[in-house]
Design an enzyme around this catalytic site. Structure first.
Site, PDB file in Angstrom:
ATOM      1  N   ASN A   9      46.366  49.045  30.947  1.00  0.00           N
ATOM      2  CA  ASN A   9      46.295  47.579  30.869  1.00  0.00           C
ATOM      3  C   ASN A   9      47.258  47.117  29.781  1.00  0.00           C
ATOM      4  O   ASN A   9      46.939  47.184  28.597  1.00  0.00           O
ATOM      5  CB  ASN A   9      44.849  47.167  30.557  1.00  0.00           C
ATOM      6  N   TRP A  10      48.426  46.667  30.222  1.00  0.00           N
ATOM      7  CA  TRP A  10      49.464  46.280  29.257  1.00  0.00           C
ATOM      8  C   TRP A  10      49.224  44.886  28.676  1.00  0.00           C
ATOM      9  O   TRP A  10      49.977  44.430  27.825  1.00  0.00           O
ATOM     10  CB  TRP A  10      50.851  46.369  29.914  1.00  0.00           C
ATOM     11  N   LYS A  11      48.212  44.206  29.181  1.00  0.00           N
ATOM     12  CA  LYS A  11      47.880  42.849  28.686  1.00  0.00           C
ATOM     13  C   LYS A  11      49.151  41.990  28.683  1.00  0.00           C
ATOM     14  O   LYS A  11      49.987  42.140  29.576  1.00  0.00           O
ATOM     15  CB  LYS A  11      47.202  42.954  27.319  1.00  0.00           C
ATOM     16  N   HIS A  87      37.668  40.817  32.998  1.00  0.00           N
ATOM     17  CA  HIS A  87      37.951  41.500  31.722  1.00  0.00           C
ATOM     18  C   HIS A  87      37.408  40.630  30.586  1.00  0.00           C
ATOM     19  O   HIS A  87      37.451  39.394  30.659  1.00  0.00           O
ATOM     20  CB  HIS A  87      39.466  41.715  31.571  1.00  0.00           C
ATOM     21  N   GLU A  89      38.507  39.698  27.872  1.00  0.00           N
ATOM     22  CA  GLU A  89      39.413  38.684  27.311  1.00  0.00           C
ATOM     23  C   GLU A  89      39.517  37.470  28.230  1.00  0.00           C
ATOM     24  O   GLU A  89      39.754  36.349  27.754  1.00  0.00           O
ATOM     25  CB  GLU A  89      40.791  39.320  27.016  1.00  0.00           C
ATOM     26  N   GLU A 152      33.136  48.147  29.490  1.00  0.00           N
ATOM     27  CA  GLU A 152      33.982  47.884  28.327  1.00  0.00           C
ATOM     28  C   GLU A 152      33.209  47.058  27.295  1.00  0.00           C
ATOM     29  O   GLU A 152      33.114  45.837  27.433  1.00  0.00           O
ATOM     30  CB  GLU A 152      35.226  47.091  28.745  1.00  0.00           C
ATOM     31  N   GLY A 158      40.137  47.441  21.119  1.00  0.00           N
ATOM     32  CA  GLY A 158      41.162  47.254  20.091  1.00  0.00           C
ATOM     33  C   GLY A 158      40.670  47.565  18.678  1.00  0.00           C
ATOM     34  O   GLY A 158      41.368  47.295  17.703  1.00  0.00           O
ATOM     35  N   SER A 190      39.218  51.210  23.120  1.00  0.00           N
ATOM     36  CA  SER A 190      39.710  52.126  22.086  1.00  0.00           C
ATOM     37  C   SER A 190      39.853  53.569  22.545  1.00  0.00           C
ATOM     38  O   SER A 190      39.680  54.496  21.753  1.00  0.00           O
ATOM     39  CB  SER A 190      38.833  52.051  20.821  1.00  0.00           C
TER      40      SER A 190
HETATM   41  P1  PGA Z   1      41.958  48.938  24.058  1.00  0.00           P
HETATM   42  O1  PGA Z   1      41.766  47.870  25.250  1.00  0.00           O
HETATM   43  O2  PGA Z   1      42.221  50.254  24.699  1.00  0.00           O
HETATM   44  O3  PGA Z   1      43.155  48.403  23.296  1.00  0.00           O
HETATM   45  O4  PGA Z   1      40.718  48.911  23.251  1.00  0.00           O
HETATM   46  C1  PGA Z   1      41.029  48.195  26.393  1.00  0.00           C
HETATM   47  C2  PGA Z   1      40.929  47.007  27.301  1.00  0.00           C
HETATM   48  O5  PGA Z   1      40.964  45.862  26.831  1.00  0.00           O
HETATM   49  O6  PGA Z   1      40.809  47.169  28.530  1.00  0.00           O
END
Ligand code: PGA
Length: 233
Positions: A9-11, A87, A89, A152, A158, A190
């Site tokens: 997931n490159w966001k 997700h 976010e 998640e 993060g 993470s």
């Molecule tokens: P992260 O993000 O690996 O940076 O914790 C995971 C995600 O948001 O899917």
């Protein structure tokens, strides 16, 4: 049993250097489905590089007056095979709630995509209620083998510190008990090259969503290697 699944997931970040190389770590392997989730403007780039790819989210309506958005149908037309739904976010910054997220899952299935339904507790929620929270987030889920679930815990995303492998196993096994169909259950938050082996060794961990560490091709290659080693053992 289906292959291990690892989502990069490159966001809202540029595609990592060398993503399109022949020996790129973002290509699928014999035992691991590696799927990248770039920003929408990079979808055609990863398509040309012949990577497996999906989208980070989309609207359930096929088209309409939704300035700045993209529909799940349009993502399917652009060649996506997967779409992240809900997700944390998106839930946090765009107010996506459980009902809306389930509409995305249904739209994804209607467009022949694999929805990856993201569930998990937030920092504000009482960890004692976790089973109740997850149950609610899975309410109304169609019985369909195309669906993947990603657990998640948003407070761990993060943070550099994932949930422990034992906790993850217990939670995934609870999630599995709620599902009617054989379903791949991914862990995300993470995951990195140091903790991937311990997490993937758990019986009910079928793969990962990797955020930060997926932007570093060296680290990401090690995560995929850990998954390959685990499927060989
Ligand atoms: P992260 O993000 O690996 O940076 O914790 C995971 C995600 O948001 O899917």
């Amino acid at each position: 049993m289906s292959k291990t699944f690892i989502a990069a997931n490159w966001k809202m970040n540029p595609a990592p250097a060398g993503f399109d190389a022949k020996d790129s770590p973002y290509r699928q392997t014999a035992s691991v489905d590696v799927v990248v989730f770039p920003v929408v403007t990079d979808l055609q780039k990863v398509r040309s590089a012949e990577l497996m790819f999906g989208a980070q989210g989309g609207r359930p309506e096929a088209k309409g007056s939704f300035t700045g958005d993209v529909s799940i149908k349009q993502l399917a037309d652009a060649g996506c095979r997967y779409v992240l739904c809900g997700h944390s976010e998106r839930r946090k910054f765009h107010g996506e709630d459980d009902d809306y997220v389930m509409q995305q899952v249904i739209a994804a299935l209607e467009n022949n995509l694999h929805p990856i339904l993201c569930i998990g507790e937030t920092e504000e929620e009482d960890p004692k209620n976790i089973r109740h929270i997850l149950k609610k987030q899975l309410q109304g889920l169609p019985a369909d083998e195309k669906i993947l679930i990603a657990y998640e815990p948003s407070w761990a995303i993060g943070s550099g510190t994932p949930r422990t492998p034992d906790d993850v196993q217990e939670i995934h096994s609870f999630i599995r008990s709620l599902l009617e169909k054989p379903t791949r259950i991914l862990y995300g938050a993470s995951v990195n090259e140091d903790n991937a082996a311990g997490l993937i060794a758990q019986k009910d961990v079928d793969g990962f969503i990797v955020g930060g560490a997926s932007l570093d091709p060296v680290a990401f290659r090690k995560i995929v290697a850990a998954a390959e080693a685990s499927s060989a053992s």
